[in-house]
Design an enzyme around this catalytic site. Structure first.
Site, mmCIF file in Angstrom:
data_model
loop_
_atom_site.group_PDB
_atom_site.id
_atom_site.type_symbol
_atom_site.label_atom_id
_atom_site.label_comp_id
_atom_site.label_asym_id
_atom_site.label_seq_id
_atom_site.Cartn_x
_atom_site.Cartn_y
_atom_site.Cartn_z
ATOM 1 C CB SER A 97 -43.200 -0.341 -21.891
ATOM 2 O OG SER A 97 -44.638 -1.728 -21.842
ATOM 3 C CG ASN A 98 -48.283 0.556 -24.292
ATOM 4 O OD1 ASN A 98 -48.574 0.394 -23.367
ATOM 5 N ND2 ASN A 98 -47.502 0.190 -25.026
ATOM 6 N NE ARG A 99 -47.813 7.461 -18.486
ATOM 7 C CZ ARG A 99 -46.691 7.368 -18.133
ATOM 8 N NH1 ARG A 99 -46.621 6.414 -16.777
ATOM 9 N NH2 ARG A 99 -46.205 8.351 -17.416
#
Ligand code: CTP
Ligand code: CA
Length: 231
Positions: free
Chosen positions: A33-35
């Site tokens: 995933s990402n931030r």
């Protein structure tokens, strides 16, 4: 806010907003995933509601549980593929799409049916996800909707050049360019420092603003673009 939603410059308009990050599964318990916090997307949905729009909010993973803006129709998704399906379906009939989501560019090629055990380190092979805005551009050529499509570009270098390229390649009405190398902009924080880019080389830098203020500035531009009949 509820009273305002009965009138306003976006009354009768359907606005689709995507927010948050996607999660790309590796096995039943793990994902890439990402931030993305989701905050800018939720602020955009609220700003559209405040101007009287009907709002569909497509939500991926957010850093914290964010309250659904009152009146927004919310769809929760996990992967880029699920987000693509929801956004393409909703956009087909919409007036405006604002893609604030941080969509994964790649995902594990194979999703393991069982939890990967420790020991031998797995080699994770990746494959590209679909570019949702490119798919929207293609669908838009066929169905003529949405009239206005807004993208975001989070860049850590060559902000203008990269954002300009995305504006053209994805055939956008506007792109909101975000310098994520600045400490007061981008992921996790409540403020954002952005430039609005429009076709024809028009660049409008906005001062440091809260994400709500950025949302209001973006929606004000969307109202103008709809009035011009631009697409
Ligand atoms: N986007 C999308 N589908 C993807 C990836 C991105 O629709 N698979 C959208 C984002 O929601 C955003 C815009 O495209 O509105 C730009 O995203 P960004 O990550 O900045 O650009 P990419 O085209 O993915 O290029 P890169 O990550 O290499 O900069
Ligand atoms: Ca990307």
């Amino acid at each position: 806010r509820l009273a305002l939603s009965r009138g306003g410059p976006l009354a009768g308009k359907h606005v689709v907003v995507s927010a948050g990050g996607t999660q790309e599964p590796l096995d039943p318990v793990r994902y890439l995933s990402n931030r993305s916090s989701g905050k800018q997307g939720f602020a955009l949905a609220q700003a559209a509601l405040d101007l009287g729009a009907r709002v569909s909010l497509v939500v991926g993973a957010t850093a914290a549980a964010l309250p659904t803006p009152t009146g927004a129709e919310r769809t929760d998704v996990e992967s880029a593929a699920q987000m693509a399906e929801a956004v393409l379906e909703l956009s087909r009939m919409a007036d405006v799409l604002i893609m604030a989501a941080a969509v994964a560019d790649f995902r594990p090629r194979q999703v393991q049916a069982h939890k990967i055990k420790k020991g031998a380190l797995p080699r994770v092979e990746l494959e590209p996800t679909q570019d949702i805005l490119l798919a929207v551009a293609e669908q838009r050529r066929q169905v003529g909707r949405p009239a206005v499509v807004v993208g975001f570009a989070a860049e850590s270098e060559k902000l203008l050049e990269n954002a300009q390229d995305k504006l053209e390649r994805k055939n956008l009405s506007m792109i909101v360019a975000n310098d994520i190398s600045a400490p007061d902009a981008g992921f996790a924080v409540d403020t954002n420092r952005v430039l609005l880019l429009l076709p024809g080389g028009v660049v409008e830098p906005l001062p440091l603003m809260t994400k709500s203020e950025v949302a209001e500035a973006v929606l004000a531009r969307v109202v103008g673009l709809l009035a011009e009949g631009a697409g």
